[in-house]
Write a protein that holds these residues in place. Structure first.
Motif, short mmCIF file in Angstrom:
data_model
loop_
_atom_site.label_atom_id
_atom_site.label_comp_id
_atom_site.label_asym_id
_atom_site.label_seq_id
_atom_site.Cartn_x
_atom_site.Cartn_y
_atom_site.Cartn_z
N ARG A 88 -38.54 -8.63 -12.15
CA ARG A 88 -38.18 -9.76 -11.30
C ARG A 88 -37.39 -9.21 -10.11
O ARG A 88 -36.48 -8.39 -10.31
CB ARG A 88 -37.28 -10.72 -12.08
CG ARG A 88 -37.94 -11.37 -13.26
CD ARG A 88 -38.53 -12.67 -12.90
NE ARG A 88 -37.58 -13.56 -12.26
CZ ARG A 88 -37.75 -14.89 -12.19
NH1 ARG A 88 -38.82 -15.44 -12.72
NH2 ARG A 88 -36.85 -15.65 -11.58
N MET B 167 -36.14 -8.92 -2.71
CA MET B 167 -34.75 -9.38 -2.77
C MET B 167 -33.84 -8.20 -3.14
O MET B 167 -34.17 -7.40 -4.01
CB MET B 167 -34.64 -10.47 -3.86
CG MET B 167 -33.30 -11.14 -3.90
SD MET B 167 -33.23 -12.43 -5.13
CE MET B 167 -34.39 -13.63 -4.51
N VAL C 255 -28.56 -14.14 -14.67
CA VAL C 255 -29.59 -13.30 -14.04
C VAL C 255 -30.71 -13.02 -15.06
O VAL C 255 -30.42 -12.66 -16.21
CB VAL C 255 -28.95 -11.97 -13.58
CG1 VAL C 255 -29.99 -10.94 -13.21
CG2 VAL C 255 -28.02 -12.23 -12.40
N ALA D 43 -34.32 -5.84 -8.92
CA ALA D 43 -33.03 -5.74 -8.22
C ALA D 43 -32.21 -4.58 -8.78
O ALA D 43 -31.56 -3.85 -8.04
CB ALA D 43 -32.26 -7.05 -8.35
N GLU E 240 -28.71 -10.00 -1.16
CA GLU E 240 -29.28 -11.33 -0.91
C GLU E 240 -29.14 -12.28 -2.10
O GLU E 240 -29.44 -13.45 -2.00
CB GLU E 240 -30.77 -11.19 -0.58
CG GLU E 240 -31.03 -10.53 0.76
CD GLU E 240 -32.43 -9.93 0.81
OE1 GLU E 240 -32.78 -9.44 1.88
OE2 GLU E 240 -33.15 -9.93 -0.20
N ALA E 241 -28.77 -11.76 -3.26
CA ALA E 241 -28.69 -12.61 -4.46
C ALA E 241 -27.26 -12.65 -4.97
O ALA E 241 -26.80 -11.69 -5.58
CB ALA E 241 -29.63 -12.06 -5.53
N ASP F 277 -35.26 -10.74 -8.59
CA ASP F 277 -33.88 -11.23 -8.70
C ASP F 277 -33.30 -10.89 -10.07
O ASP F 277 -32.38 -11.56 -10.54
CB ASP F 277 -33.85 -12.76 -8.51
CG ASP F 277 -34.73 -13.47 -9.54
OD1 ASP F 277 -35.48 -12.78 -10.27
OD2 ASP F 277 -34.68 -14.71 -9.63
#
Ligand SMILES: Cc1cc2nc3c(=O)[nH]c(=O)nc-3n(C[C@H](O)[C@H](O)[C@H](O)COP(=O)(O)OP(=O)(O)OC[C@H]3O[C@@H](n4cnc5c(N)ncnc54)[C@H](O)[C@@H]3O)c2cc1C
Length: 491
Positions: A89, A1, A71, A48, A5-6, A91
């Motif tokens: 993570r 990701m 987040v 991310a 995209e987030a 994300d």
């Protein structure tokens, strides 16, 4: 990701750059990959964003920004953890403490050191040495692991048999709670009043917040240290000697055992020159007042001989002591010399069943054809079976994983635990229900939720279920929405 995209991550990098400075934020994919795993390299996730705050204000800014954007964040020290605790993570934000390396104070009069979380374990001892003190918990990774990581994992080491684990040496912490609040627990005094929240933070694996300052005990350097290396025909004899020594009331500073395969690996890697033909070696170190060490040392030697030690060496000086330890301290990495891949397992059993469990591990190894080398803290029954495999051989990794799980089952069946010092992290979350009931796990979750109602601090670690704060504890009927979304699994 990626950030694109987030949606929750949109704008976060810019906000963090403004708060922490441009050099403190990484969002370039290639540079992010540096942080994709910890010491458990089988699991890899590119974060991310990575942030490298230089002070507590920077940590607060990062955590607060995450809280406001919803987040998740993961704290990371040196990334030497062996259970995937610092696994990022995709994300989320990885908050790395490597710039928080100040030794704030060595207070010899009170036997305390106050340090930032990124300080390397051994650097505390180096700083305190001038006053005749040292920091006792000594993971084999002490040259590189951070004190923040040690606190989060409640790390141990060879000398924890006598001196206790990290939890016995931390008297205070400052941490940033998941909403960005700075909290202090304990201090230089030995015991804080009220609930032992400090005890909850130590060993919480980054799930309750980011530790930003640690106050630790310093221990007086002993008057005398004596180290013995004994060679035995096999682990039965060495295990019996271990029990006899402790049963006689001697508490060595350290008592470490390696079996034949672990010795073979160490010889190949560092030529430690352990006794020829040994099926097991025992390293026993005593420290304390010279007269006491002398008396107890004679007793240790007597028990080793009585239980079949065929060669005993006594370190004549610091150089020889270091040579005894070289093989043991390098054992994990050394296994790379005899196997392309391996799993470092970490289970605990009562000392008295050492021989029985080691036999069963040997049987498992024979039955499956998966080799297992054993190197461990014999004195406190903390096993480190190294399960060897070749990932290039189809199915071997899966068989190694099964052997690894079966070893943990053995530990539980014998009244032990699935982890002694490496933590649960990502790796062992699936084994938690083998050791704890639903009610136990729910109670632990209630504590976690009290600190982190939003579930943003290192989510997905330690707990096997996707249960979230606000859910009613108890058995769930049907799949959780996170399961349906493929984000979480119930084991
Ligand atoms: C060769 C080798 C030998 C080892 N020997 C031992 C040993 O003898 N004994 C032992 O116990 N372990 C040992 N380990 C495991 C590891 O070194 C320890 O778990 C260590 O404490 C991890 O420290 P770290 O700074 O690398 O933490 P990381 O791997 O970066 O993080 C570990 C966990 O701590 C959390 N964390 C890190 N910093 C903070 C913070 N400031 N606030 C909140 N949470 C934080 C992370 O989120 C993660 O969950 C060994 C590892 C290796 C590679």
């Amino acid at each position: 990701m990626t950030i694109d995209e987030a949606p929750a991550l949109t704008g976060l990098a810019e906000r963090l750059r403004a708060a922490l400075g441009p050099d403190a934020v990484i969002d370039d994919h290639q540079r992010l990959r540096t942080y994709e795993c910890d010491g458990l390299a089988q699991y890899r996730v590119t974060p991310a964003l990575v942030v490298l705050p230089a002070d507590v204000t920077g940590v607060v800014a990062a955590v607060r920004a995450c809280a406001e954007a919803g987040v998740p964040f993961v704290a990371r020290g040196s990334g030497t953890g062996l259970s995937g605790g610092a696994l990022p993570r995709a994300d989320g934000v990885l908050i790395v403490t490597s710039r928080l390396r100040r030794i704030i104070e060595i207070d010899a009069a009170n036997q305390r050191a106050v340090v930032e979380p990124g300080v390397i374990n051994l650097d505390i001892t180096k700083a305190a040495g001038a006053d005749g003190y040292y920091y006792a918990p000594d993971p084999s990774s002490q040259l590189i692991c951070s004190i923040g990581g040690n606190v989060a994992e409640n790390s141990g080491g060879a000398h924890c048999l006598k001196y206790g684990f990290t939890t016995n040496h931390v008297t205070g912490v400052q941490f940033v709670a998941p909403d960005g609040e700075v909290v202090r627990l304990g201090g230089k005094a030995p015991d804080a009043t009220g609930y032992d929240l400090l005890g909850a933070i130590v060993g919480s694996e980054g799930t309750l917040g980011v530790v930003t300052e640690v106050t630790v005990r310093l221990v007086r350097e002993p008057e005398a240290v004596r180290t013995l290396l004994a060679g035995f025909a096999g682990v039965d004899d060495a295990g019996a000697a271990t029990s006899a020594i402790i049963g006689a009331g001697v508490v060595p500073a350290a008592m470490e055992m390696m079996d034949a395969l672990a010795i073979e690996a160490a010889e190949a890697a560092v030529r430690c020159g352990y006794p020829d033909g040994a099926g097991a070696v025992l390293i026993v170190e005593l420290d304390g007042p010279a007269a006491e060490v002398e008396a107890q040392f004679a007793e240790v030697e007597r028990h080793c001989r009585a239980h079949g030690a065929f060669e005993i060496r006594i370190a004549a000086d610091d150089a020889e002591r270091a040579s005894f330890w070289r093989g043991r301290k390098s054992a994990f990495a050394a296994v790379g010399r005899i196997s392309p891949d391996y799993i470092v397992q970490d289970g605990v059993i009562p000392r008295t069943v050492l021989a029985e469990v080691l036999h069963r591990i040997a049987e498992l190894s024979r039955e499956t054809g998966i080799r297992v080398a054993n190197v461990f803290h014999a004195g406190d029954g903390n096993l480190h079976p190294l399960v060897l495999f070749d990932d290039a051989v189809p199915g071997e990794a899966e068989r190694a994983e099964e052997v690894s799980g079966a070893i943990l089952d053995l530990c539980i069946q014998h009244g032990g635990s699935i982890t002694g010092e490496h933590g649960v992290g990502s790796d062992k979350a699936k084994y938690m229900p083998r050791m704890f009931s639903d009610a136990d796990l729910d109670t632990m979750q209630l504590l976690r939720c009290a600190f982190d109602p939003g579930g943003l601090a290192n989510p997905g670690k330690v707990f096997p279920t996707p249960r979230l704060c606000g859910e009613v504890p108890g058995r769930h009927k049907g799949a959780h929405p996170l399961q349906d979304a493929g984000i979480a699994e119930v084991f």
